[in-house]
Design an enzyme around this catalytic site. Sequence first.
Site: not given
Length: 474
Positions: A90-91, A111, A123-124, A177, A184, A249
């Site tokens: 999502g972000r 991220k 807002d991500g 990362r 997953r 997840d």
Amino acid sequence: MEKLDPSVPVLQQSYAEAFPELSVPWRADVPPRPEIVWLNEPLAAELGFDPAWLRGEEGLALLTGQIDGTTAQAYAGHQFGSPNPQLGDGRAVLLGDLVDTRGRHCDLHLKGSGRTPFARGGDGKAPLGPMLREAVIGEWLHATEVPTSRALAVLSTGEQIGPRQGVTPEPGGLLVRVAASHLRVGTFEYATWHLDEEVRRRLVEFTIRRHHPSADGPLGLLEAVTRAQAELVARWMVLGFVHGVMNTDNMALSGQGIDYGPCAVLDVHRRDAVFSSIDRGGRYAYGSQPGIALWNLSRFAETLLPLLGQTDPNFAVEQATTVLEQYEGWYQQAWSRLMGRKLGIDGAPEEVFALGQELLTLLEEQQVDHTGFFRALGEGRAAELVTGASSMQWMRRWETLRSATPAEMARVNPLYIPRNVHLEAALRSAHLGDLEPVQELLGAVSAPFTRRVGLDHLEGPGDGGEHFLTFCGT
């Protein structure tokens, strides 16, 4: 990414090319004034990057996602036990993958990069503090030999983002990362709930090639992932680590720990320890982690059932159940081996398991610090921390089994851990613009076994850690 320098690794897009059904091409937002707050230079070298290059213009473009080919990944998941059919990055964006200098395949993931098509509000963006938290936790786990994702870099974005926990805006941050992959349990759940069997079979083959090359088909993959998770959670438990959000997840099929949001580390040993503000029912308490891992693995097994026995569903269930029933034994074997190292003893696994469990009961009854006790045990100070006849009896039994020297025990029992109070204080300082406490803590937990001058204040738990709450800002 165009290769301008032969010494700079080229990122591939292996996952997006293999699974366009599970990826959406997406570019990170352009941060207004990006600046590297912390660069993991040893990890950069392992990946084949020159730290000086990463600090330059091209490197900064990579670290902020301003390159071609980036994607957002689709996945689903069970969150606190309830299925959510549509999650995803999502972000965040997947920058790509590469093979490092040791021949290991790695993903680079960004991220806090802004809203994607999978965003579920907000807002991500991400605050700087949680990005630094993930970096600190990852380096400590890596230093204590726990399979884990790690931070290559943390950056400030030069913007203030809406308050996540308080009432004032927070400085924005980015986390780059590095993980073995971002496959997953939730990836397989998404494929099972939304896509056809051909995609799922390809996903099994891809996962086997990437992580478990000796596995034979879907059942072999289930066994390999189950063994890897038994080992991972056993390592968390002997260290006193509480992940905090063991949703499906957040369970990586590689066997690495991933997604360190509201995680924490025990001070006083408590089976029911919960530090996450969102875990109101205690589902992911410290002592529940082994069982939750099996629950998640059962959800993974369900996604594989159609691939195990198309003509006989009952036989498929029997096959999967046979594998899952071995999880407890694999976990206990791993836990006993690791606890034996911490205690510095030789003995049959059953004997070590019983002695270790008895010790943890004593620590909880007497409200003894988890990490501090094991360190004191090797240094000959444990009798100062526990009292009573049962404790003295345990100490005598331990002495008869002890085989390791104090130096050998010091090499497996950390002195410095990311204590809740110390980590939170360092992150508050970073919020106010002072990064020195975070840098100090990173230095301590990256070499956690060796006592150093000037770090006495990081050895103990500090005040207020037992009532500490963490928040999911990642």
